[in-house]
Enzyme design. Structure first.
Site, PDB file in Angstrom:
ATOM      1  N   GLN A  73       6.265  -5.362 -14.315  1.00 18.52           N
ATOM      2  CA  GLN A  73       6.297  -5.707 -12.884  1.00 18.52           C
ATOM      3  C   GLN A  73       4.894  -6.100 -12.423  1.00 18.52           C
ATOM      4  OE1 GLN A  73       6.426  -2.632 -14.103  1.00 18.52           O
ATOM      5  NE2 GLN A  73       6.032  -1.023 -12.623  1.00 18.52           N
ATOM      6  N   TYR A 110      10.058   2.408   5.387  1.00 23.78           N
ATOM      7  CA  TYR A 110       8.808   1.642   5.529  1.00 23.78           C
ATOM      8  C   TYR A 110       9.126   0.159   5.722  1.00 23.78           C
ATOM      9  CZ  TYR A 110       4.061   0.049   4.292  1.00 23.78           C
ATOM     10  OH  TYR A 110       2.813  -0.518   4.291  1.00 23.78           O
ATOM     11  N   LYS A 121       8.753  -1.672   9.254  1.00 27.32           N
ATOM     12  CA  LYS A 121       7.762  -2.736   9.461  1.00 27.32           C
ATOM     13  C   LYS A 121       8.445  -4.027   9.928  1.00 27.32           C
ATOM     14  CE  LYS A 121       3.735  -0.907   8.145  1.00 27.32           C
ATOM     15  NZ  LYS A 121       2.509  -0.911   8.935  1.00 27.32           N
ATOM     16  N   PHE A 165      -4.208   5.217 -11.778  1.00 33.53           N
ATOM     17  CA  PHE A 165      -4.779   4.743 -13.045  1.00 33.53           C
ATOM     18  C   PHE A 165      -6.279   5.045 -13.125  1.00 33.53           C
ATOM     19  CE2 PHE A 165      -1.489   1.135 -14.166  1.00 33.53           C
ATOM     20  CZ  PHE A 165      -0.485   2.096 -14.195  1.00 33.53           C
ATOM     21  N   ASP A 200      11.986  -0.679  -6.798  1.00 37.15           N
ATOM     22  CA  ASP A 200      10.592  -1.077  -7.025  1.00 37.15           C
ATOM     23  C   ASP A 200      10.550  -2.607  -7.203  1.00 37.15           C
ATOM     24  OD1 ASP A 200       8.032   0.734  -8.123  1.00 37.15           O
ATOM     25  OD2 ASP A 200       7.996  -1.352  -8.768  1.00 37.15           O
ATOM     26  N   ARG A 213       1.872  -7.078  -9.336  1.00 43.86           N
ATOM     27  CA  ARG A 213       1.329  -6.970  -7.983  1.00 43.86           C
ATOM     28  C   ARG A 213       0.088  -7.856  -7.940  1.00 43.86           C
ATOM     29  NH1 ARG A 213       5.498  -4.719  -7.764  1.00 43.86           N
ATOM     30  NH2 ARG A 213       6.050  -2.736  -6.737  1.00 43.86           N
TER      31      ARG A 213
HETATM   32  P1  NAD Z   1      -3.583   4.983   5.134  1.00 39.53           P
HETATM   33  O1  NAD Z   1      -2.460   5.907   4.912  1.00 39.53           O
HETATM   34  O2  NAD Z   1      -4.872   5.247   4.444  1.00 39.53           O
HETATM   35  O3  NAD Z   1      -3.885   4.812   6.677  1.00 39.53           O
HETATM   36  C1  NAD Z   1      -2.931   4.975   7.682  1.00 39.53           C
HETATM   37  C2  NAD Z   1      -3.560   5.796   8.782  1.00 39.53           C
HETATM   38  O4  NAD Z   1      -2.618   5.950   9.843  1.00 39.53           O
HETATM   39  C3  NAD Z   1      -3.952   7.216   8.329  1.00 39.53           C
HETATM   40  O5  NAD Z   1      -5.256   7.494   8.752  1.00 39.53           O
HETATM   41  C4  NAD Z   1      -2.936   8.114   9.013  1.00 39.53           C
HETATM   42  O6  NAD Z   1      -3.425   9.407   9.261  1.00 39.53           O
HETATM   43  C5  NAD Z   1      -2.623   7.316  10.263  1.00 39.53           C
HETATM   44  N1  NAD Z   1      -1.303   7.594  10.842  1.00 39.53           N
HETATM   45  C6  NAD Z   1      -0.108   7.645  10.209  1.00 39.53           C
HETATM   46  N2  NAD Z   1       0.879   7.886  11.092  1.00 39.53           N
HETATM   47  C7  NAD Z   1       0.289   7.989  12.315  1.00 39.53           C
HETATM   48  C8  NAD Z   1       0.774   8.236  13.615  1.00 39.53           C
HETATM   49  N3  NAD Z   1       2.080   8.447  13.858  1.00 39.53           N
HETATM   50  N4  NAD Z   1      -0.113   8.275  14.641  1.00 39.53           N
HETATM   51  C9  NAD Z   1      -1.448   8.084  14.424  1.00 39.53           C
HETATM   52  N5  NAD Z   1      -1.965   7.854  13.199  1.00 39.53           N
HETATM   53  C10 NAD Z   1      -1.096   7.807  12.161  1.00 39.53           C
HETATM   54  O7  NAD Z   1      -3.034   3.529   4.753  1.00 39.53           O
HETATM   55  P2  NAD Z   1      -3.798   2.137   4.606  1.00 39.53           P
HETATM   56  O8  NAD Z   1      -3.664   1.726   3.209  1.00 39.53           O
HETATM   57  O9  NAD Z   1      -5.135   2.223   5.248  1.00 39.53           O
HETATM   58  O10 NAD Z   1      -2.847   1.212   5.487  1.00 39.53           O
HETATM   59  C11 NAD Z   1      -3.166   0.871   6.834  1.00 39.53           C
HETATM   60  C12 NAD Z   1      -2.085  -0.047   7.381  1.00 39.53           C
HETATM   61  O11 NAD Z   1      -2.005  -1.228   6.576  1.00 39.53           O
HETATM   62  C13 NAD Z   1      -0.703   0.589   7.384  1.00 39.53           C
HETATM   63  O12 NAD Z   1      -0.032   0.212   8.556  1.00 39.53           O
HETATM   64  C14 NAD Z   1      -0.022  -0.027   6.186  1.00 39.53           C
HETATM   65  O13 NAD Z   1       1.359  -0.117   6.354  1.00 39.53           O
HETATM   66  C15 NAD Z   1      -0.666  -1.418   6.138  1.00 39.53           C
HETATM   67  N6  NAD Z   1      -0.660  -1.972   4.786  1.00 39.53           N
HETATM   68  C16 NAD Z   1      -1.431  -1.417   3.797  1.00 39.53           C
HETATM   69  C17 NAD Z   1      -1.385  -1.944   2.518  1.00 39.53           C
HETATM   70  C18 NAD Z   1      -2.221  -1.386   1.399  1.00 39.53           C
HETATM   71  O14 NAD Z   1      -2.126  -1.895   0.269  1.00 39.53           O
HETATM   72  N7  NAD Z   1      -3.050  -0.394   1.606  1.00 39.53           N
HETATM   73  C19 NAD Z   1      -0.527  -3.024   2.238  1.00 39.53           C
HETATM   74  C20 NAD Z   1       0.267  -3.521   3.268  1.00 39.53           C
HETATM   75  C21 NAD Z   1       0.183  -3.004   4.540  1.00 39.53           C
HETATM   76  N1  UDP Z   2       3.134   2.375 -10.617  1.00 41.36           N
HETATM   77  C1  UDP Z   2       2.947   2.759 -11.952  1.00 41.36           C
HETATM   78  N2  UDP Z   2       2.327   3.933 -12.202  1.00 41.36           N
HETATM   79  C2  UDP Z   2       1.862   4.750 -11.215  1.00 41.36           C
HETATM   80  C3  UDP Z   2       2.039   4.351  -9.869  1.00 41.36           C
HETATM   81  C4  UDP Z   2       2.695   3.165  -9.607  1.00 41.36           C
HETATM   82  O1  UDP Z   2       3.337   2.034 -12.885  1.00 41.36           O
HETATM   83  O2  UDP Z   2       1.290   5.801 -11.540  1.00 41.36           O
HETATM   84  C5  UDP Z   2       3.798   1.076 -10.348  1.00 41.36           C
HETATM   85  C6  UDP Z   2       4.891   1.123  -9.291  1.00 41.36           C
HETATM   86  O3  UDP Z   2       6.128   1.471  -9.885  1.00 41.36           O
HETATM   87  C7  UDP Z   2       4.858  -0.300  -8.777  1.00 41.36           C
HETATM   88  C8  UDP Z   2       3.384  -0.705  -8.895  1.00 41.36           C
HETATM   89  O4  UDP Z   2       2.817   0.209  -9.829  1.00 41.36           O
HETATM   90  O5  UDP Z   2       5.620  -1.134  -9.610  1.00 41.36           O
HETATM   91  C9  UDP Z   2       2.624  -0.623  -7.576  1.00 41.36           C
HETATM   92  O6  UDP Z   2       2.858   0.646  -7.011  1.00 41.36           O
HETATM   93  P1  UDP Z   2       2.134   1.137  -5.671  1.00 41.36           P
HETATM   94  O7  UDP Z   2       2.799   2.400  -5.269  1.00 41.36           O
HETATM   95  O8  UDP Z   2       0.672   1.145  -5.870  1.00 41.36           O
HETATM   96  O9  UDP Z   2       2.420  -0.023  -4.615  1.00 41.36           O
HETATM   97  P2  UDP Z   2       3.759  -0.724  -4.085  1.00 41.36           P
HETATM   98  O10 UDP Z   2       4.897  -0.430  -5.024  1.00 41.36           O
HETATM   99  O11 UDP Z   2       3.989  -0.144  -2.743  1.00 41.36           O
HETATM  100  O12 UDP Z   2       3.410  -2.148  -4.080  1.00 41.36           O
END
Ligand code: NAD
Ligand code: UDP
Length: 323
Positions: A213, A149, A153, A195, A278, A215
């Site tokens: 940790q 990932y 990205k 949660f 993490d 966020r």
């Molecule tokens: P999500 O998993 O809900 O949405 C991603 C969507 O992309 C899904 O609908 C999935 O079916 C689709 N998808 C995955 N692979 C695909 C492919 N090869 N072709 C077509 N569709 C595909 O995730 P989200 O939380 O809505 O995230 C959306 C975007 O934002 C992602 O690119 C993610 O990396 C980025 N992002 C999200 C967060 C967050 O906290 N949610 C944080 C940082 C970046």
């Molecule tokens: N985390 C946790 N309990 C859970 C799921 C996640 O303590 O049931 C922690 C995880 O280890 C991380 C933080 O929460 O430190 C955020 O995790 P998440 O997967 O939501 O996002 P990301 O790590 O991708 O920022």
């Protein structure tokens, strides 16, 4: 209804969590929206209320395969976002970020469309600079469980940047920080969904590691507003990456206590091993977004969490009624 200044906009990943909110916001602005999604982590339920609209189209398609359609703008969100989902098939995650983004850039080059990439705070890895501004280059493991990932990205950002340099494609790069809100997937294993569901069911709250940790959680409406503002921004520095996130930093222990409190839950906190790599601390420096986009989050985490808990509560009730 389409307005005279309405655009034809492609949203990849439009049936996912953030994408479905983005599609709604763009439709409300009067644009024609084409949602492309392979439904890996997204669902028709997320876009159910949009499917009958005249200015909305859903196309089930995997962006790893080329696509030829003519649009004004592309929001490239397709990619699973939670560790559980992106680690399910890591090779596919890299393909989506690299080959998929390449395909969307080719579309942008041919159609002279503007393209915004949903990048991530994960490009900073486990940061040793705090808070993270856009000039920080990150601390990322190339061979760990999160690499598909993070590095995917990072490579996507490079591809956008090179298409801009080499082909003059009009790019935007949004580095999105942890976003939460209604329509998060229940099974995505992320901290907010875990949660909320655990607290609502009075089950043990699973803290990974010691819970110290941090966020910084941004409500989805704020994230979407930031993405649209960046897409519309046309300053000289529009092609540089911009952090989109909420600087309100909290520990996972604080988050657990907040959610237990809101749910009036009897859940007890339990600890579990911290996953490899993490990140220990994460908080966006949003100076750039504030100054060039005049954007900052408006939703207090207490208000956003309440709405999110309501959403999960409704999901649990529906499941109870319709198993
Ligand atoms: P999500 O998993 O809900 O949405 C991603 C969507 O992309 C899904 O609908 C999935 O079916 C689709 N998808 C995955 N692979 C695909 C492919 N090869 N072709 C077509 N569709 C595909 O995730 P989200 O939380 O809505 O995230 C959306 C975007 O934002 C992602 O690119 C993610 O990396 C980025 N992002 C999200 C967060 C967050 O906290 N949610 C944080 C940082 C970046
Ligand atoms: N985390 C946790 N309990 C859970 C799921 C996640 O303590 O049931 C922690 C995880 O280890 C991380 C933080 O929460 O430190 C955020 O995790 P998440 O997967 O939501 O996002 P990301 O790590 O991708 O920022």
């Amino acid at each position: 209804m389409l307005f005279s200044n309405s655009k034809k906009i492609l949203v990849t990943g439009g049936a996912g969590f953030i994408g479905s909110h983005l599609c709604r916001a763009l439709l409300t602005e009067g644009h024609y929206v084409i949602c492309v999604d392979n439904l890996f982590t997204g669902s028709r339920t997320n876009i159910k209320t949009l499917l009958d609209l005249d200015n909305f189209e859903f196309l089930r398609h995997d962006i790893v395969e080329p696509l030829l359609i003519d649009v004004d703008e592309i929001y490239n969100l397709a990619c699973p976002a939670s560790p559980v989902h992106y680690q399910h098939n890591p090779v596919k995650t890299i393909q989506t970020n690299v080959v998929g983004t390449y395909n969307m850039l080719e579309l942008a080059r041919h159609g002279k469309s503007r393209i915004l990439q949903a990048s991530t705070s994960e490009v900073y890895g486990d940061p040793d600079v705090h808070p993270q501004n856009e000039d920080y280059r990150g601390n990322v493991n190339t061979v760990g469980p999160r690499s598909c990932y993070d590095e995917g990205k990072r490579c996507a950002e490079t591809l956008l940047s090179d298409y801009h340099l080499q082909n003059n494609v009009d790019i935007r790069i949004a580095r999105i920080f942890n976003t939460y809100g209604p329509r998060m997937a229940e099974n995505d294993g992320r901290v907010v969904s875990n949660f909320c569901l655990q607290a609502l069911k009075n089950e043990p709250i699973t803290i990974f590691g010691d819970g110290a940790q941090t966020r910084s959680f941004c409500f989805v409406d704020d994230t979407v507003r930031g993405l649209i503002a960046l897409m519309n921004y046309t300053g000289d520095d529009a092609h540089d990456p911009v952090n989109i996130g909420n600087p309100g930093e909290m520990s996972m222990l604080e988050l657990a206590e907040l959610i237990i409190d809101f749910c009036k839950s009897k859940s007890k906190i339990t600890t579990h091993p911290l996953p490899q790599d993490d990140p220990k601390r994460r908080c966006p420096d949003i100076t750039r977004a504030k100054s060039i986009l005049n954007w900052e989050p408006k939703t207090k985490v207490t208000d956003g969490m309440e709405l999110t808990i309501e959403f999960f509560k409704a999901r649990l009730t529906q499941r109870h009624v319709m198993p």
